[in-house]
Design a protein around this motif. Structure first.
Motif, PDB file in Angstrom:
ATOM      1  N   UNK B  78       0.878  -1.167   0.000  1.00  0.00           N
ATOM      2  CA  UNK B  78       0.000   0.000   0.000  1.00  0.00           C
ATOM      3  C   UNK B  78       0.916   1.217   0.000  1.00  0.00           C
ATOM      4  N   UNK B  79       0.890   1.972  -1.067  1.00  0.00           N
ATOM      5  CA  UNK B  79       1.829   3.092  -1.200  1.00  0.00           C
ATOM      6  C   UNK B  79       1.221   4.382  -0.662  1.00  0.00           C
ATOM      7  N   UNK B  80       2.057   5.368  -0.540  1.00  0.00           N
ATOM      8  CA  UNK B  80       1.594   6.666  -0.055  1.00  0.00           C
ATOM      9  C   UNK B  80       0.638   7.328  -1.052  1.00  0.00           C
ATOM     10  N   UNK B  81       0.581   6.806  -2.265  1.00  0.00           N
ATOM     11  CA  UNK B  81      -0.327   7.357  -3.267  1.00  0.00           C
ATOM     12  C   UNK B  81      -1.777   6.933  -3.039  1.00  0.00           C
ATOM     13  N   UNK B  82      -1.983   5.931  -2.190  1.00  0.00           N
ATOM     14  CA  UNK B  82      -3.348   5.488  -1.882  1.00  0.00           C
ATOM     15  C   UNK B  82      -3.937   6.486  -0.898  1.00  0.00           C
ATOM     16  N   UNK B  83      -4.953   7.200  -1.304  1.00  0.00           N
ATOM     17  CA  UNK B  83      -5.468   8.323  -0.518  1.00  0.00           C
ATOM     18  C   UNK B  83      -6.265   7.927   0.708  1.00  0.00           C
ATOM     19  N   UNK B  84      -6.883   6.765   0.667  1.00  0.00           N
ATOM     20  CA  UNK B  84      -7.718   6.348   1.786  1.00  0.00           C
ATOM     21  C   UNK B  84      -7.459   4.882   2.082  1.00  0.00           C
ATOM     22  N   UNK B  85      -6.300   4.571   2.659  1.00  0.00           N
ATOM     23  CA  UNK B  85      -5.922   3.172   2.775  1.00  0.00           C
ATOM     24  C   UNK B  85      -6.517   2.431   3.971  1.00  0.00           C
ATOM     25  N   UNK B  86      -7.116   3.124   4.898  1.00  0.00           N
ATOM     26  CA  UNK B  86      -7.673   2.447   6.065  1.00  0.00           C
ATOM     27  C   UNK B  86      -8.795   1.514   5.635  1.00  0.00           C
ATOM     28  N   UNK B  87      -8.617   0.215   5.862  1.00  0.00           N
ATOM     29  CA  UNK B  87      -9.583  -0.787   5.405  1.00  0.00           C
ATOM     30  C   UNK B  87      -9.148  -2.152   5.915  1.00  0.00           C
ATOM     31  N   UNK B  88      -9.983  -3.132   5.637  1.00  0.00           N
ATOM     32  CA  UNK B  88      -9.687  -4.538   5.924  1.00  0.00           C
ATOM     33  C   UNK B  88      -9.288  -5.177   4.604  1.00  0.00           C
ATOM     34  N   UNK B  89      -8.095  -5.784   4.568  1.00  0.00           N
ATOM     35  CA  UNK B  89      -7.567  -6.341   3.324  1.00  0.00           C
ATOM     36  C   UNK B  89      -7.603  -7.864   3.385  1.00  0.00           C
ATOM     37  N   UNK B  90      -8.173  -8.444   2.352  1.00  0.00           N
ATOM     38  CA  UNK B  90      -8.345  -9.895   2.290  1.00  0.00           C
ATOM     39  C   UNK B  90      -7.613 -10.465   1.086  1.00  0.00           C
ATOM     40  N   UNK B  91      -6.884 -11.517   1.343  1.00  0.00           N
ATOM     41  CA  UNK B  91      -6.198 -12.250   0.290  1.00  0.00           C
ATOM     42  C   UNK B  91      -6.973 -13.537   0.025  1.00  0.00           C
TER      43      UNK B  91
END
Lengths: 115, 115
Positions: B78-91
């Motif tokens: 998740x790079x600094x370019x992602x403006x709204x990264x707060x989330x639950x990430x599922x693989x």
């Protein structure tokens, strides 16, 4: 465009009563349909899927779902709800042969089983 | 959650930082996926990979990057370019079958919070 709708954000049912979680879909071909369940802060667990054949599909934990082509629906059902069934349920649809990024999820339905 | 592991379970990031989420599977699956889950929304596909050294953008790839150097591993940055990264990430992973018959199986997820 492909889409999945779960019209109810929340479903409450008393323990021991039958439960239904609704799902309708809109696709341009013959769909493959899936149900997943998610417990708090956990990943999704696969419950069942419809590919072809018998419209009534049986899955894990006593759940079943009925594919209805005329109503474009794939409702999840269980004859007798348990408190432990309380969770977030997701319906998903795939249109075959259109690429790997074609599993579309509904927004989820939170099921609460009341003791 | 089966043979898919994700780490860490919780991750906190300061604004402007890149972070990498780990996903490993021992199911011998060829295909792997990253999804993002936000409250009240269905899962949205970030990236997917059908084979080692190949990956494709999903619906919301901007601000994310992936690599697939090994069959078992599919890390997400998740790079600094992602403006709204707060989330639950599922693989997720699957063993692709002809005609799209495969089922995706999910890991337990990583909750990312930007401070």
């Amino acid at each position: 465009a492909q889409s999945v709708a779960q019209p109810e954000d929340q479903v409450n049912v008393a323990e021991g009563n039958p439960l239904t979680v609704k799902c309708t879909y809109s696709v341009s071909g013959n769909p493959y349909l899936f149900w997943y369940v998610q417990y708090p802060n956990r990943g999704l667990q696969f419950l069942l899927k419809y590919i072809t054949g018998d419209n009534l599909v049986k899955g894990s934990y006593g759940f079943e779902a009925e594919f209805n082509k005329s109503q474009t629906s794939f409702h999840l059902k269980k004859p007798s709800a348990l408190v432990s069934d309380s969770a977030l349920y997701f319906c998903a649809v795939r249109v075959p042969l259109t690429g790997a990024n074609n599993l579309f999820f509904g927004t989820g339905t939170r099921l609460t089983v009341i003791p | 959650d089966g043979g898919i592991t994700q780490s860490p379970k919780y991750l906190f990031r300061k604004e402007g930082q890149n972070v990498t989420l780990s996903c490993e599977q021992n199911l011998n699956h060829d295909a792997m996926y990253w999804y993002r889950q936000d409250p009240g929304q269905g899962l949205r596909l970030i990236y997917y990979s059908q084979i080692v050294n190949d990956f494709q953008k999903g619906d919301i790839a901007e601000g994310y990057s992936v690599s697939r150097e090994k069959k078992e591993s599919f890390p997400l940055t998740v790079t600094s370019a992602q403006k709204n990264p707060t989330a639950f990430y599922l693989c997720a992973s699957s063993k692709p079958l002809a005609g799209g018959l495969d089922t995706q199986y999910f890991g337990p997820g990583t909750r990312l919070t930007v401070l």
